[in-house]
Structure formats: structure tokens, C-alpha cells
Scaffold this motif. Structure first.
Motif, short mmCIF file in Angstrom:
data_model
loop_
_atom_site.label_atom_id
_atom_site.label_comp_id
_atom_site.label_asym_id
_atom_site.label_seq_id
_atom_site.Cartn_x
_atom_site.Cartn_y
_atom_site.Cartn_z
N LEU A 66 0.83 -1.22 0.00
CA LEU A 66 0.00 0.00 0.00
C LEU A 66 0.86 1.27 0.00
O LEU A 66 0.57 2.22 -0.71
CB LEU A 66 -0.93 0.00 1.22
CG LEU A 66 -2.22 -0.81 1.08
CD1 LEU A 66 -2.92 -0.96 2.43
CD2 LEU A 66 -3.18 -0.16 0.09
N LEU A 67 1.95 1.23 0.80
CA LEU A 67 2.84 2.39 0.84
C LEU A 67 3.52 2.60 -0.50
O LEU A 67 3.70 3.73 -0.97
CB LEU A 67 3.88 2.22 1.96
CG LEU A 67 3.34 2.22 3.39
CD1 LEU A 67 4.45 1.96 4.40
CD2 LEU A 67 2.67 3.56 3.71
N THR A 68 3.89 1.48 -1.16
CA THR A 68 4.53 1.57 -2.48
C THR A 68 3.54 2.13 -3.50
O THR A 68 3.88 3.03 -4.27
CB THR A 68 5.00 0.16 -2.93
OG1 THR A 68 5.71 -0.44 -1.85
CG2 THR A 68 5.89 0.23 -4.14
N ALA A 110 -5.87 9.31 -5.29
CA ALA A 110 -5.53 7.88 -5.23
C ALA A 110 -4.38 7.63 -4.25
O ALA A 110 -4.41 6.70 -3.45
CB ALA A 110 -5.17 7.38 -6.61
N SER A 111 -3.36 8.49 -4.30
CA SER A 111 -2.20 8.34 -3.43
C SER A 111 -2.62 8.40 -1.96
O SER A 111 -2.21 7.58 -1.15
CB SER A 111 -1.18 9.43 -3.76
OG SER A 111 -0.14 9.40 -2.85
N SER A 112 -3.47 9.39 -1.63
CA SER A 112 -3.94 9.54 -0.24
C SER A 112 -4.75 8.33 0.19
O SER A 112 -4.67 7.90 1.34
CB SER A 112 -4.82 10.78 -0.11
OG SER A 112 -4.11 11.91 -0.45
N LEU A 113 -5.54 7.78 -0.76
CA LEU A 113 -6.38 6.62 -0.44
C LEU A 113 -5.51 5.46 0.04
O LEU A 113 -5.78 4.86 1.08
CB LEU A 113 -7.20 6.22 -1.67
CG LEU A 113 -7.92 4.89 -1.59
CD1 LEU A 113 -9.03 4.93 -0.54
CD2 LEU A 113 -8.53 4.51 -2.93
N TYR A 114 -4.46 5.13 -0.73
CA TYR A 114 -3.61 3.99 -0.37
C TYR A 114 -2.83 4.25 0.91
O TYR A 114 -2.65 3.35 1.73
CB TYR A 114 -2.69 3.62 -1.52
CG TYR A 114 -3.45 3.25 -2.77
CD1 TYR A 114 -4.49 2.32 -2.72
CD2 TYR A 114 -3.19 3.86 -3.99
CE1 TYR A 114 -5.24 2.01 -3.83
CE2 TYR A 114 -3.93 3.54 -5.13
CZ TYR A 114 -4.95 2.62 -5.04
OH TYR A 114 -5.69 2.31 -6.14
N LEU A 115 -2.37 5.50 1.09
CA LEU A 115 -1.63 5.84 2.30
C LEU A 115 -2.54 5.71 3.52
O LEU A 115 -2.15 5.13 4.54
CB LEU A 115 -1.08 7.28 2.20
CG LEU A 115 -0.22 7.73 3.38
CD1 LEU A 115 1.05 6.90 3.47
CD2 LEU A 115 0.15 9.20 3.26
N SER A 116 -3.77 6.21 3.41
CA SER A 116 -4.71 6.13 4.54
C SER A 116 -5.11 4.68 4.81
O SER A 116 -5.23 4.27 5.97
CB SER A 116 -5.97 6.94 4.25
OG SER A 116 -5.64 8.27 3.97
N SER A 125 15.52 0.59 6.49
CA SER A 125 16.50 0.41 5.40
C SER A 125 15.96 1.04 4.12
O SER A 125 16.69 1.73 3.40
CB SER A 125 16.77 -1.08 5.15
OG SER A 125 17.01 -1.73 6.35
N ALA A 126 14.67 0.78 3.83
CA ALA A 126 14.06 1.36 2.62
C ALA A 126 14.10 2.88 2.68
O ALA A 126 14.42 3.54 1.69
CB ALA A 126 12.62 0.88 2.49
N GLY A 130 9.50 7.83 0.72
CA GLY A 130 10.22 8.02 1.98
C GLY A 130 9.33 8.66 3.03
O GLY A 130 9.32 8.25 4.19
N ARG A 131 8.53 9.65 2.60
CA ARG A 131 7.64 10.33 3.55
C ARG A 131 6.52 9.40 4.02
O ARG A 131 6.16 9.38 5.19
CB ARG A 131 7.03 11.58 2.89
CG ARG A 131 7.99 12.75 2.83
CD ARG A 131 7.30 14.07 3.16
NE ARG A 131 6.05 14.24 2.46
CZ ARG A 131 5.92 14.96 1.33
NH1 ARG A 131 6.96 15.53 0.81
NH2 ARG A 131 4.74 15.09 0.76
N SER A 132 5.97 8.61 3.07
CA SER A 132 4.87 7.73 3.47
C SER A 132 5.36 6.59 4.38
O SER A 132 4.59 6.07 5.18
CB SER A 132 4.15 7.16 2.24
OG SER A 132 5.03 6.41 1.46
N LEU A 133 6.65 6.26 4.28
CA LEU A 133 7.20 5.23 5.18
C LEU A 133 7.15 5.68 6.64
O LEU A 133 7.02 4.85 7.55
CB LEU A 133 8.65 4.91 4.80
CG LEU A 133 8.88 4.06 3.54
CD1 LEU A 133 10.36 3.96 3.23
CD2 LEU A 133 8.27 2.67 3.69
#
Lengths: 250, 81
Positions: free
Chosen positions: A41-43, A54-60, B34-35, B51-54
């Protein structure tokens, strides 16, 4: 939007599978699957960067597997049972606040606003019947017994904050906001409520999952209509106070 | 084997299972750190976003790791004394 909806349904199925594995097969395998879902999901969120929402959806949505990873790995057995909620809420709150910061959201964006106070008060009071009904479904052990009144009250306040506010901030504040933005109101509300109900599979009680789904729909709808999570947070917290403290102590 | 108390609270029945789950979460934290280290060396927009979302996972997992470490140290100290 069609692609985002398909991806959401796929992840919802994966999260449900991870919850079933955690509850019925082996928590270690469940944690591994939740970890894989989280990383993917983060990827995805990074790959869709710039193509908000879309990006916010997967992050949330990554908060859902993260909640289970955190709750499984926390050394809760070292704490007395009544402190579990407060301890568990700390990393979850940290995750929610980081998600809010990363997405550049403000307090109002996640429903932290006191608008329409009479309506919020009415919503908060629904926690009492919800708690009574859920008690008769689950019949849980009392969270604490023979506590002095002051400690009992403090425990109730801690329960309202840690289960009510923190969980509503995650599900209705952060997740519902981005899901509705990406999938539209109807699919967004249904999707978040399905994720919320899925996270209750661990009770091993289908009736409770259905009940939680109905309550989740109510909370989601109220948040959508009032633009605030204050009422639903109080209602959620009061539900748990009635469920774990008041009803078992009768 | 496990019991869910609320959405955010799940407990495992045995200490051994708790230790395994704690170790798995620590491995996940190492992987994410590490990522983060790898992607922050790149200036690409998507990698910076990754990096920020990690951080969303790293921050709470660090809190869990800190708690696990504190209790392990206390356990060792109490077994020595």
C-alpha cells in the motif's frame, strides 16, 4: 475511479484474509500478510504520487494493516488489562498524526471541529444503546472491578479517548476522508465501514461483525453530514464504556 | 489463541507467541528503516514521497520497539537481582 475501486476491493479482501488468518490460523502468518499489505500500500501510494486522491487513499488505507501489526506486537501482557487501551492507542495515534502531516491535512480536514454542537451531543448519546446491544452480543468480562469511583471515572475517560477518539480519527477522520474523495460518497462510506467491520473479525462473532458494520455506517454517515468526528468519537467511546465497564458491573 | 478487545487491542495467549510477534514487527521496522535510508539518497519525486509515506509506519513501530526494549531490559534486570 474504476481502477481505484477495484484496487480498494482487492485490498479489503486481503485485509479480511489477514484478519481471518490472524484469528483462526496463526497470528504470526497474519502479521506477515498484514506487513506485506502495508508495504504494498505504501509503495502504491508513492507510485500514484501526484495523482491525488488515489495516493492519499492507499496511504490512509495502510493504517488498517498497521493497526493490527501494532496491536499484535505491543507487549501488552506487561500492563494491567485496564491500561491496554491507553497503551495501544499511543502508537496508533502517532500513525494517524503522521498520516495527517504527510498528507498535509489540517484539523478541520479530519473532522476535528465542534460545529453543530446540539447534533454532536445527540450523536454522542447514541453510544448508550449501542453499548447495551453490543454487551448482549459479546457479554465481555468486566474490564475492572472494585475500583474507587475516581479511578473508575479516569478509566472511562481513558477509554473514551483511546478507543473512541483515536479509532474515529483513523477510520472516519483520515480513512473516510480520502476514500470518499477517491471513490465517491456511497462507495467511500461503504468501503470504510467494511474495513472497520473487518477489523472486528477477531471477536469470532459474526453477529458482532454485522452489528459493528451497522454502527460503522451510522458513524460514517453522521461524519459525512456534520463534517465532524466529535459526536461519533464520543458515541464510540461511550459504547465501549457501557460495554466494558457499566454493563458487566451490573 | 488471540483475543481482540477492541479494534486496536489484540492480545496473544502466550508469552512465546508475543515474543515471536514482537520480533516480526522489529524485522518489519528494520526493513522500513532500510528502505527509508535507500530512498532518501535519491531526489526523485516519487521516491521522496515513498520516503515520507514510510514515516507513517516507522514512527508507531519505533514506539512499539521502544516499549519492547524497555520491558526486555527490565526483565533482564529483575532476573539478575
Amino acid at each position: 475511479m474504476k481502477l481505484e475501486l477495484s484496487a480498494f476491493i482487492l485490498y479489503l479482501t486481503l485485509i479480511a484474509s489477514a484478519e481471518i488468518i490472524t484469528s483462526f490460523i496463526d497470528p504470526s502468518y497474519g502479521l506477515l500478510l498484514h506487513s506485506a499489505i502495508l508495504v504494498s500500500l505504501l509503495t502504491l501510494s508513492a507510485l500514484w504520487h501526484g495523482a491525488n486522491p488515489a495516493s492519499s487513499l492507499y496511504l490512509s488505507l495502510s493504517l488498517a494493516p498497521l493497526i493490527r501489526i501494532l496491536s499484535l506486537s505491543l507487549p501488552l501482557t506487561y500492563f494491567p488489562r485496564y491500561a491496554w487501551y491507553t497503551v495501544a492507542s499511543v502508537p496508533v495515534l502517532a500513525a494517524a498524526l503522521t498520516a495527517i502531516r504527510v498528507q498535509g491535512l489540517g484539523l478541520r480536514d479530519v473532522g476535528l471541529t465542534f460545529n453543530n454542537l446540539p447534533a454532536q451531543t445527540c450523536i454522542a448519546l447514541t453510544g448508550v444503546p449501542f453499548g447495551v446491544v453490543e454487551y448482549f452480543i459479546l457479554k465481555p468480562e468486566p474490564l475492572a472491578s472494585n475500583l474507587p469511583m475516581l479511578e473508575y471515572s479516569l478509566l472511562a475517560i481513558a477509554l473514551i479517548f483511546s478507543t473512541g477518539f483515536v479509532e474515529e480519527l483513523v477510520f472516519r477522520g483520515v480513512l473516510q476522508r480520502s476514500t470518499v474523495e477517491a471513490l465517491g460518497e456511497k462507495a467511500g462510506v461503504l468501503g470504510v465501514t467494511a474495513v472497520f467491520a473487518t477489523m472486528h473479525i477477531g471477536w469470532l462473532n459474526l453477529l458482532d461483525v454485522l452489528f459493528v458494520f451497522s454502527i460503522g455506517l451510522f458513524f460514517a454517515f453522521m461524519t459525512l453530514k456534520t463534517g465532524s468526528i466529535v459526536g461519533v468519537s464520543l458515541s464510540h467511546g461511550i459504547t465501549n464504556v457501557v460495554l466494558f465497564l457499566l454493563m458487566p458491573a451490573r | 489463541m488471540i483475543s481482540t478487545v477492541t479494534t486496536t487491542v489484540t492480545t496473544v495467549a502466550t508469552l512465546a507467541m508475543g515474543a515471536t510477534l514482537g520480533a516480526l514487527a522489529t524485522l518489519l521496522l528494520i526493513l522500513l528503516l532500510s528502505a527509508k535510508e535507500v530512498v532518501t539518497t535519491d531526489m526523485g519525486q516519487r521516491l521522496v514521497a515513498f520516503g515520507r509515506s514510510l514515516d507513517v509506519s516507522i514512527v508507531p513501530l519505533l514506539i512499539v520497539f521502544m516499549l519492547i526494549t524497555i520491558f526486555k531490559i527490565l526483565e533482564i534486570i529483575s532476573s539478575i537481582s
